[in-house]
Design an enzyme around this catalytic site. Structure first.
Site, PDB file in Angstrom:
ATOM      1  N   SER A 298      38.814  28.504  16.813  1.00  0.00           N
ATOM      2  CA  SER A 298      38.337  27.872  18.050  1.00  0.00           C
ATOM      3  C   SER A 298      36.833  27.614  18.005  1.00  0.00           C
ATOM      4  CB  SER A 298      38.685  28.734  19.268  1.00  0.00           C
ATOM      5  OG  SER A 298      38.217  30.058  19.085  1.00  0.00           O
TER       6      SER A 298
ATOM      7  N   ASN B 212      39.772  40.041  23.724  1.00  0.00           N
ATOM      8  CA  ASN B 212      40.555  39.549  24.867  1.00  0.00           C
ATOM      9  C   ASN B 212      39.769  39.608  26.175  1.00  0.00           C
ATOM     10  OD1 ASN B 212      42.485  39.261  22.954  1.00  0.00           O
ATOM     11  ND2 ASN B 212      43.814  40.922  23.694  1.00  0.00           N
TER      12      ASN B 212
ATOM     13  N   THR C 186      43.828  -1.267  56.743  1.00  0.00           N
ATOM     14  CA  THR C 186      44.995  -0.413  56.504  1.00  0.00           C
ATOM     15  C   THR C 186      45.973  -1.309  55.746  1.00  0.00           C
ATOM     16  OG1 THR C 186      46.054  -1.062  58.572  1.00  0.00           O
ATOM     17  CG2 THR C 186      44.696   0.921  58.652  1.00  0.00           C
ATOM     18  N   HIS C 187      46.699  -0.742  54.836  1.00  0.00           N
ATOM     19  CA  HIS C 187      47.598  -1.530  53.966  1.00  0.00           C
ATOM     20  C   HIS C 187      46.836  -2.623  53.215  1.00  0.00           C
ATOM     21  CE1 HIS C 187      50.885   0.222  56.454  1.00  0.00           C
ATOM     22  NE2 HIS C 187      50.022   0.007  57.428  1.00  0.00           N
TER      23      HIS C 187
ATOM     24  N   SER D 231      31.052 -10.702  29.590  1.00  0.00           N
ATOM     25  CA  SER D 231      32.212 -10.943  28.749  1.00  0.00           C
ATOM     26  C   SER D 231      31.739 -11.656  27.499  1.00  0.00           C
ATOM     27  CB  SER D 231      33.214 -11.816  29.511  1.00  0.00           C
ATOM     28  OG  SER D 231      34.031 -12.516  28.592  1.00  0.00           O
TER      29      SER D 231
ATOM     30  N   ASN E 248      31.213  -7.942  34.956  1.00  0.00           N
ATOM     31  CA  ASN E 248      32.320  -7.011  35.173  1.00  0.00           C
ATOM     32  C   ASN E 248      31.825  -5.630  35.617  1.00  0.00           C
ATOM     33  OD1 ASN E 248      34.179  -8.948  34.316  1.00  0.00           O
ATOM     34  ND2 ASN E 248      33.853  -8.383  32.166  1.00  0.00           N
TER      35      ASN E 248
ATOM     36  N   TYR F 164      47.567  39.069  26.862  1.00  0.00           N
ATOM     37  CA  TYR F 164      46.970  37.948  26.140  1.00  0.00           C
ATOM     38  C   TYR F 164      47.954  37.374  25.120  1.00  0.00           C
ATOM     39  CZ  TYR F 164      43.951  35.248  23.070  1.00  0.00           C
ATOM     40  OH  TYR F 164      43.404  34.229  22.328  1.00  0.00           O
TER      41      TYR F 164
ATOM     42  N   GLN G  45      43.975  30.416  24.029  1.00  0.00           N
ATOM     43  CA  GLN G  45      42.825  29.790  23.385  1.00  0.00           C
ATOM     44  C   GLN G  45      42.752  28.292  23.728  1.00  0.00           C
ATOM     45  OE1 GLN G  45      41.390  31.091  19.448  1.00  0.00           O
ATOM     46  NE2 GLN G  45      42.154  29.121  18.700  1.00  0.00           N
TER      47      GLN G  45
ATOM     48  N   LYS H 143      40.302  26.155  26.759  1.00  0.00           N
ATOM     49  CA  LYS H 143      38.896  25.731  26.812  1.00  0.00           C
ATOM     50  C   LYS H 143      38.706  24.222  26.774  1.00  0.00           C
ATOM     51  CE  LYS H 143      38.058  30.044  24.557  1.00  0.00           C
ATOM     52  NZ  LYS H 143      39.523  30.326  24.661  1.00  0.00           N
TER      53      LYS H 143
HETATM   54  N1  ARG Z   1      39.357  32.786  20.172  1.00  0.00           N
HETATM   55  C1  ARG Z   1      40.206  33.567  21.027  1.00  0.00           C
HETATM   56  C2  ARG Z   1      40.465  32.778  22.327  1.00  0.00           C
HETATM   57  O1  ARG Z   1      39.768  31.870  22.584  1.00  0.00           O
HETATM   58  C3  ARG Z   1      39.555  34.869  21.360  1.00  0.00           C
HETATM   59  C4  ARG Z   1      40.504  35.935  21.690  1.00  0.00           C
HETATM   60  C5  ARG Z   1      41.269  36.354  20.482  1.00  0.00           C
HETATM   61  N2  ARG Z   1      42.082  37.490  20.744  1.00  0.00           N
HETATM   62  C6  ARG Z   1      43.037  37.883  19.918  1.00  0.00           C
HETATM   63  N3  ARG Z   1      43.737  38.899  20.283  1.00  0.00           N
HETATM   64  N4  ARG Z   1      43.303  37.223  18.819  1.00  0.00           N
HETATM   65  O2  ARG Z   1      41.368  33.075  23.073  1.00  0.00           O
END
Ligand code: ARG
Length: 470
Positions: free
Chosen positions: A34, A121, A166-167, A288, A296, A328, A333, A336
């Site tokens: 990640s 975690n 309206t509409h 354009s 535009n 977890y 992961q 994000k």
């Molecule tokens: N990179 C992981 C995440 O974003 C971190 C946590 C990893 N935990 C684990 N038990 N492998 O979730």
């Protein structure tokens, strides 16, 4: 920059590889890592690690000497990353292990003690919450900025007539200021959703460790306080598996994006030749490549479309979280990227919207002319019949309908009919009725709370400044 070449796997295994004899395959490493995106919260990771180390010191779990060298080392890592001098390694999976790995290079053995009484975690949950909390504050400022742009134009156009729809049919005259203030309210609610979200999420997961808490005598109050949380989260299983904060943030962004898309759509309409209500300045228009006459409103179209992307991010994370057993799982992961993408997308859309608003010239003559079209003051006639002739509203509605039909047959506006014409439908009508029939008169009469009378709109602008920009 992230090093994308395949490593031996030995970097990560140094962290967790005690029971492994071989390293991960290239593809395993790629799907597992990640670092490509979670490096974005390096500052939060380092901040949380420092708070954790200091707490471990205060609880005599680590020596002061170790704590000092860890904190100095973390500051050095921070400086390297901030200066763009840090080489992120995919073999080290994520930001947590990249930071710790570099810390070890810098300070040696003490680095290995930082992870006492915590797990990645609770660490990732804490870091990500800290990031979302910061993101939320930036978003609030961006929403406020767009509100300021809306209020600025609303003040200029507090009495500029335009048709209310309206509409998408011309309904009753309103002022442009009133119309724009409607969006100020929407964005105000978006901001209050952020406030709610911030309040609810402000519990610190750090110290929940992997899932069950820890046997070390940690002080969770201390870390929670150091990181600006209201309290530690109450249940360790929940602490490491809760992503409500991200979901709530995304929901709030989704709703805000929908609001922006509505305004963007109105911009597209207003900038069209058919409407001709608004002209975007050169800084927010595009041409354009084939039709030289075109101007535009691309930015408006893109803001309109970005809502799809933000809502997609919310859907993506809801689906990731759905059905996940406690506590977890690596699925999490995937929390994000949707959040980062939705955040960036909406920040840009808000900036573009504010920029467009500041760079728009409204064609007030055109809007005012349209405001009276389509028998837009028919309700004013009906209201007059109720008020002056004491007619029940339903009857007044009926009489007005007949007057509208007459005007339509003659190809005239309501105010262009003669008194005789009006009396042919309802003999009790007097000349006083003409006082309510024009657009100006109609606008002036809408003095109820939250109504569109120019005086009311001016007051509402002042109130909006106090409520949202004060
Ligand atoms: N990179 C992981 C995440 O974003 C971190 C946590 C990893 N935990 C684990 N038990 N492998 O979730």
């Amino acid at each position: 920059m992230t090093e994308q070449t395949k490593g031996s796997g030995s970097d990560a295994s140094a962290m967790w590889g005690g029971r492994f004899s071989g390293g991960p395959s290239d593809i395993m490493e790629e799907i597992n890592a990640s670092i490509g995106f979670d490096q974005r919260f390096y500052a939060q990771d380092i901040r949380a690690s420092k708070a954790h180390a200091e707490m471990l010191g205060a609880q005599n779990i680590l020596t002061q000497q170790d704590v000092e060298s860890i904190c100095q080392g973390l500051d050095a890592v921070y400086a390297e990353i901030a200066a763009g001098k840090f080489t992120f390694k995919r073999t080290l999976e994520d930001i947590h292990m990249n930071v710790e790995g570099r810390l070890k290079e810098l300070i040696g053995e003490a680095a290995g003690r930082l992870h006492t009484g915590r797990s990645r975690n609770d660490q990732v949950a804490t870091d990500f919450k800290l990031w979302v909390r910061d993101g939320l504050d930036q978003m609030d400022a961006a929403l406020r900025h767009t509100q300021a742009a809306l209020i600025g134009q609303a003040e200029i156009h507090a009495s500029s007539a335009m048709p209310g729809f309206t509409h998408l049919q011309i309904a009753q005259p309103v002022t442009l200021g009133h119309h724009l203030l409607a969006y100020v309210e929407m964005l105000g609610r978006d901001r209050s959703r952020l406030v709610d979200c911030r309040k609810r999420m402000n519990e610190c997961p750090l110290g929940a460790a992997a899932l069950a808490g820890t046997s070390f005598p940690i002080d969770r109050q201390m870390t929670a306080q150091a990181l600006g949380f209201d309290r530690p989260s109450a249940n360790s299983l929940d602490a490491v598996s809760d992503r409500d904060f991200a979901l709530e943030y995304l929901s709030a962004l989704g709703i805000a994006a929908v609001h922006l898309s509505r305004l963007a759509e109105e911009y597209v309409l207003w900038c069209s030749t058919q409407f001709g209500y608004a002209r975007l300045g050169d800084s927010y228009s595009t041409g354009s490549s084939i039709m030289p006459q075109k101007r535009n409103p691309d930015a408006a179209e893109l803001v309109r479309s970005k809502a799809g992307r933000v809502i997609g991010s919310l859907a993506a994370l809801l689906i990731v979280m759905k059905g996940l057993p406690l506590a977890y799982s690596k699925d999490m992961q995937e929390d994000k990227e949707p959040v980062f993408d939705a955040h960036d997308t909406l920040m840009l859309a808000l900036a573009a919207m504010a920029g467009m608003l500041e760079d728009t010239t409204f064609n007030t003559d055109r809007m005012a002319a349209d405001a009276g079209k389509g028998f837009a003051t028919a309700t004013d006639l009906a209201d007059w019949l109720v008020r002056v002739l004491a007619m029940p509203f339903r009857d007044a509605h009926h009489v007005t309908g007949a007057v509208v039909k007459l005007a339509e047959d003659r190809g005239l506006g309501l105010e262009d009919l003669s008194l005789e014409d009006l009396q042919s439908v309802e003999p009790q009508i007097t000349a006083a009725v003409f006082e309510v029939l024009g657009v100006e008169n109609s606008l002036k009469s809408r003095i109820s709370l939250g109504g569109t009378a120019p005086d009311k709109v001016r007051e509402a602008c002042a109130q909006a400044r106090l409520r949202f920009l004060g």
